[in-house]
Scaffold this motif. Structure first.
Motif, PDB file in Angstrom:
ATOM      1  N   GLY A 130      52.591  33.103  35.162  1.00  0.00           N
ATOM      2  CA  GLY A 130      52.045  34.133  35.953  1.00  0.00           C
ATOM      3  C   GLY A 130      50.843  32.372  36.411  1.00  0.00           C
ATOM      4  O   GLY A 130      51.732  31.870  37.632  1.00  0.00           O
ATOM      5  N   VAL A 131      49.979  32.511  36.263  1.00  0.00           N
ATOM      6  CA  VAL A 131      48.556  31.928  37.370  1.00  0.00           C
ATOM      7  C   VAL A 131      47.826  31.368  36.202  1.00  0.00           C
ATOM      8  O   VAL A 131      46.899  32.208  35.666  1.00  0.00           O
ATOM      9  CB  VAL A 131      47.534  32.828  38.263  1.00  0.00           C
ATOM     10  N   GLU A 132      47.653  30.162  35.933  1.00  0.00           N
ATOM     11  CA  GLU A 132      46.569  29.389  34.933  1.00  0.00           C
ATOM     12  C   GLU A 132      45.214  28.722  35.884  1.00  0.00           C
ATOM     13  O   GLU A 132      45.462  27.876  37.091  1.00  0.00           O
ATOM     14  CB  GLU A 132      47.724  28.322  33.882  1.00  0.00           C
ATOM     15  N   PHE A 133      44.319  29.058  35.034  1.00  0.00           N
ATOM     16  CA  PHE A 133      42.937  28.451  36.395  1.00  0.00           C
ATOM     17  C   PHE A 133      42.497  27.116  34.723  1.00  0.00           C
ATOM     18  O   PHE A 133      41.996  28.082  33.292  1.00  0.00           O
ATOM     19  CB  PHE A 133      41.941  29.323  36.990  1.00  0.00           C
ATOM     20  N   VAL A 134      42.312  26.547  34.938  1.00  0.00           N
ATOM     21  CA  VAL A 134      41.514  25.287  34.544  1.00  0.00           C
ATOM     22  C   VAL A 134      40.864  24.165  34.593  1.00  0.00           C
ATOM     23  O   VAL A 134      40.366  24.733  36.024  1.00  0.00           O
ATOM     24  CB  VAL A 134      43.064  24.098  34.036  1.00  0.00           C
ATOM     25  N   ASP A 135      39.650  24.356  33.826  1.00  0.00           N
ATOM     26  CA  ASP A 135      38.554  24.007  34.168  1.00  0.00           C
ATOM     27  C   ASP A 135      38.409  21.886  34.708  1.00  0.00           C
ATOM     28  O   ASP A 135      38.178  21.938  32.880  1.00  0.00           O
ATOM     29  CB  ASP A 135      37.047  24.868  33.734  1.00  0.00           C
ATOM     30  N   ARG A 136      38.232  21.373  34.792  1.00  0.00           N
ATOM     31  CA  ARG A 136      38.388  20.187  34.834  1.00  0.00           C
ATOM     32  C   ARG A 136      36.888  19.445  35.665  1.00  0.00           C
ATOM     33  O   ARG A 136      37.281  17.720  35.901  1.00  0.00           O
ATOM     34  CB  ARG A 136      39.629  19.020  34.909  1.00  0.00           C
ATOM     35  N   VAL A 137      36.165  20.004  35.890  1.00  0.00           N
ATOM     36  CA  VAL A 137      34.585  19.303  36.648  1.00  0.00           C
ATOM     37  C   VAL A 137      34.076  18.954  35.589  1.00  0.00           C
ATOM     38  O   VAL A 137      33.899  19.613  34.338  1.00  0.00           O
ATOM     39  CB  VAL A 137      34.057  20.624  37.035  1.00  0.00           C
ATOM     40  N   VAL A 138      33.171  17.208  36.083  1.00  0.00           N
ATOM     41  CA  VAL A 138      32.584  16.876  34.927  1.00  0.00           C
ATOM     42  C   VAL A 138      31.444  16.795  36.084  1.00  0.00           C
ATOM     43  O   VAL A 138      31.014  16.443  36.805  1.00  0.00           O
ATOM     44  CB  VAL A 138      33.263  14.872  34.669  1.00  0.00           C
ATOM     45  N   GLY A 139      30.386  15.874  35.060  1.00  0.00           N
ATOM     46  CA  GLY A 139      28.547  15.902  35.782  1.00  0.00           C
ATOM     47  C   GLY A 139      28.654  17.247  35.883  1.00  0.00           C
ATOM     48  O   GLY A 139      26.964  17.058  37.088  1.00  0.00           O
ATOM     49  N   GLY A 140      29.133  18.074  36.227  1.00  0.00           N
ATOM     50  CA  GLY A 140      27.689  19.399  36.605  1.00  0.00           C
ATOM     51  C   GLY A 140      28.011  19.454  38.126  1.00  0.00           C
ATOM     52  O   GLY A 140      27.213  20.320  39.048  1.00  0.00           O
ATOM     53  N   ALA A 141      29.365  19.055  38.623  1.00  0.00           N
ATOM     54  CA  ALA A 141      29.313  19.143  40.269  1.00  0.00           C
ATOM     55  C   ALA A 141      29.342  20.375  40.881  1.00  0.00           C
ATOM     56  O   ALA A 141      28.408  21.346  41.716  1.00  0.00           O
ATOM     57  CB  ALA A 141      30.231  17.944  41.042  1.00  0.00           C
TER      58      ALA A 141
END
Length: 737
Positions: free
Chosen positions: A561-572
């Motif tokens: 399927g479609v996986e979504f991953v959040d790897r944002v750092v520092g509140g960008a």
């Protein structure tokens, strides 16, 4: 089978009625298209007095004038009932289509009948008995249904009666060819100028008498002494075949000891063996000549039906349950018992509306009474389950387009019922205080897709209703609203089935449709990792839009399927906007990124971005997420995934090679073969669905009509690059158009 007077006991001008189940005979006619089933029905109707002259009912029309399509195409496309009277019995003849596309009608006829007449044409080559006819013989044998064989077209025979009987014995008799033997031999007249000798009568093997039809009416004559040796040779074989199936074990010993077995004993044993389904007599029949009132062999055939075929009392009814699935005893054929009936055919009449052909298994059905309608469990084919009470209309006996009113329909009999607005083919009618549901008969799986669109705006309103009515009449059709391709698909059994459906939509329901290419459910995926940047910066005075996000995309295994991953750092990207990015990515994935097919089996990782304290919003980040995925797709190889089906093909052994070669030519992979009984093989393969859209038609050609197949979804897998390019080009051309 014995001597009867020339006077027919039928009655023209009134509807035949059954006084008791023992006086009913329900007989289905089975045979390939063109074998002469409908002509034989008309010949029997003429002999029984239901027709005033060949092919005509007393008030005009013919017994085959039931469907306007049949009239135009000059072939049967649906089950029809013709009731007759003979010898104090009511005979319900069920005429079935011979073309393989309408096997659902044939199976409905088998459900309604207690015996079968297999019609074989002498106008064909001896070895050319169609595979569909053989398959139906095997189905009848599996349930022990009595069968007899009728040879037609002797007037244009390419195969002699004796040779065709021998072939039928080998095909239908199986290990015991002496279970298929003639009761009568044809009598030939003088050769004409064309060198062909017409059949003028029949020789009764048990009676040693000639039944002469040359005058237009049946006459009983003594045989020519010179023919007695031929008669006695065939008679001895017939007697041995009858005795071999006799329930009297002493009869064979007496016969072998030289005792003369009297004719009455032989006839009685013959009738019992036929009724038990262990002996299958062969008879010849032909329509009446102009001016004649009896066709060749019709009296003999009516005698066999009334005396040799079983009554409804001898048939074991199908299993029944309550609508909630609780088992109940099988119904008995008792007119005074609880009502249990089944709709075996649904049709629309232009004058009286919907008509339901009903077989009553128990109780008595009367007009204007309220019955319970229980559904049939075919919701996967677009047929709703029913569990409602409904008041029925008039009962009638059909004859061509005419309907003759009946006072009632007792257990074992058949009738047409008007005004059953909810009931569909396969539904059960029972008492309102004791609802029951009969086990449905097996329906073939429709495997030929027909995608349709309304021709105009006015047709759009009528299309859904027309398709629903089509599905209600024919449970072998499957109606599909495909959300992936956004197509309306009517699944049919073959090309003829498909053409009949289109003609009925146009002429019966007034719906004009356009046939469009059927689409399979393709998908897209990334063939390699990629990255993308989505940037939405707009300022048009006042409040603007601002969102920037950066993603990385990598392919995943099939089915992920479609996986979504959040790897944002520092509140960008502020936390409150991350769900909006995911929503935008998933929305774009559903729309596709290359050819408009859903994107699957990828991991999308949000790694960075920017926001604005005033101009950023959920809507802006949804758009940026979609833009980022589209940019990433432009930097990677996008693969098209196509559905692959597991296909099982059952064919006679001699066609295994051609079938395997054909499957390989469709990019199929043969994964194995197994034996499927004597002389038949199952070929298992995995084939892209895009390659088998017309396989229901093509398999008939490859296997000469003897093969059948099933299919089921296996998985999606990558399409070859050259095929994918053609799909993309076709999609681009469609958009440009």
């Amino acid at each position: 089978m014995g001597d009867k007077s020339n006077e027919h006991p039928g009655a023209a001008g009134r509807a035949p009625t059954a006084g008791r189940p023992s006086s009913v005979r329900n007989v289905v006619l089975v045979g390939h298209s063109g074998s002469g089933k409908t002509t034989l029905v008309e010949a029997l109707a003429l002999t029984a007095g239901a027709l005033t002259r060949a092919g005509r009912v007393e008030d005009g029309g013919t017994v085959s004038d039931y469907d306007e399509i049949e009239h135009r195409q000059q072939r049967s496309v649906q089950l029809s009932l013709v009731p007759l009277e003979w010898g104090g019995c009511k005979i319900n003849l069920l005429d079935t289509p011979g073309y393989a596309d309408f096997v659902g009608e044939l199976r409905a006829g088998l459900r309604a009948a207690d015996a079968a007449l297999f019609v074989v044409s002498a106008a064909q080559e001896a070895e050319a008995v169609p595979g569909s006819t053989r398959a139906m013989w095997e189905e009848c044998a599996a349930v022990g249904m009595p069968r007899a064989i009728v040879v037609t077209h002797l007037e244009t025979a390419r195969t002699g009666f004796d040779e065709l009987t021998r072939v039928c014995g080998g095909i239908f008799g199986g290990a015991d060819p002496d279970a298929v033997l003639p009761l009568y031999l044809p009598v030939y007249g003088a050769e004409g100028p064309d060198g062909h000798a017409p059949v003028t009568g029949l020789t009764g093997l048990l009676t040693r008498k000639i039944y002469d039809y040359s005058s237009g009416a049946r006459e009983v004559l003594a045989p020519d002494p010179g023919r007695l040796p031929l008669i006695d040779g065939a008679r001895d074989r017939l007697i041995e075949g009858i005795i071999a199936e006799s329930e009297d074990e002493t009869l064979m010993e007496r016969y072998l000891d030289g005792a003369e077995i009297d004719e009455r004993t032989l006839v009685d044993d013959l009738e019992k063996a036929v009724a038990r389904g262990v002996f299958h007599p062969v008879l010849a029949a032909a329509p009446a000549a102009d001016g004649a009132r009896q066709g060749l062999g019709t009296v003999e055939l009516l005698e066999l039906i009334t005396r040799g075929f079983p009554t409804p009392l001898e048939r074991r009814a199908p299993e029944v349950t309550t609508p909630r699935g609780s088992a109940r005893p099988r119904p008995s054929c008792d007119p005074g018992g609880p009502l249990v009936a089944e709709v075996v055919k649904t049709a629309s009449d232009p004058y009286v509306g919907r008509l339901s052909l009903v077989r009553v298994f128990s109780g008595t059905l009367r007009p204007d009474e309220t019955v319970h309608v229980s559904g049939h469990g075919l919701t996967d084919r677009g047929h709703e389950d029913h569990d409602v009470d409904e008041r029925i209309g008039a009962l009638s006996a059909p004859f061509g387009k005419r309907q003759r009113i009946l006072d009632s329909c007792i257990a074992g009999d058949l009738a047409c019922v008007a005004k059953l607005s909810h009931a569909e083919t396969g539904d059960t009618l029972s008492a309102t205080d004791d609802p029951l549901l009969m086990r449905p008969w097996t329906m073939p799986d429709p495997l030929l897709p027909l995608a349709v669109e309304a021709h105009s705006t006015s047709d759009e309103d009528k299309l859904s209703q027309g398709l629903a009515r089509l599905a209600a009449e024919d449970p072998t059709m499957r109606l599909e609203q495909n959300p992936a391709t956004r197509q309306v698909v009517l699944w049919c059994l073959g090309e003829a089935h498909m053409n009949v459906a289109l003609e009925r939509l146009r002429n019966r329901y007034g719906v004009q449709v356009d046939v469009v290419p059927h689409k399979v459910s393709l998908r897209e995926t990334f063939g390699e990792p990629a990255s993308g940047r989505g940037r939405l910066v707009k300022q048009s005075g006042g409040h603007g839009q601002f969102a920037i996000c950066e993603i990385e995309v990598e392919p995943l295994p099939v089915g992920s399927g479609v996986e979504f991953v959040d790897r944002v750092v520092g509140g960008a990207v502020p936390r409150q906007f991350i769900p909006a990015v995911e929503k935008g990515v998933r929305a774009q994935a559903a729309r596709g990124v290359a050819a408009g097919h859903p994107l699957v089996d990828v991991r999308v990782t949000l790694v960075d971005g920017k926001s604005h304290s005033v101009d950023s919003s959920d809507g802006a980040f949804q758009t940026a997420g979609a833009l980022a995925l589209r940019e990433a797709s432009g930097q990677a190889r996008i693969e098209l995934l196509e559905p692959v089906a597991t296909v099982e093909v059952v064919v006679p052994d001699e066609y295994v090679g051609p079938v395997m070669s054909d499957l390989s030519g469709r990019r199929g992979r043969v994964v194995g073969t197994d034996q499927a009984g004597t002389g038949r093989t199952v070929v298992r393969a995995e084939v892209p669905e895009i390659e088998i859209g017309r396989y229901a038609i093509d398999l008939r050609s490859v296997s000469h009509g003897t093969g059948r197949f099933s299919r089921s979804y296996a998985r999606h897998e990558a399409m070859p690059a050259q095929v994918a390019d053609r799909i993309r080009e076709s999609a681009a051309a469609e958009v440009m158009a």
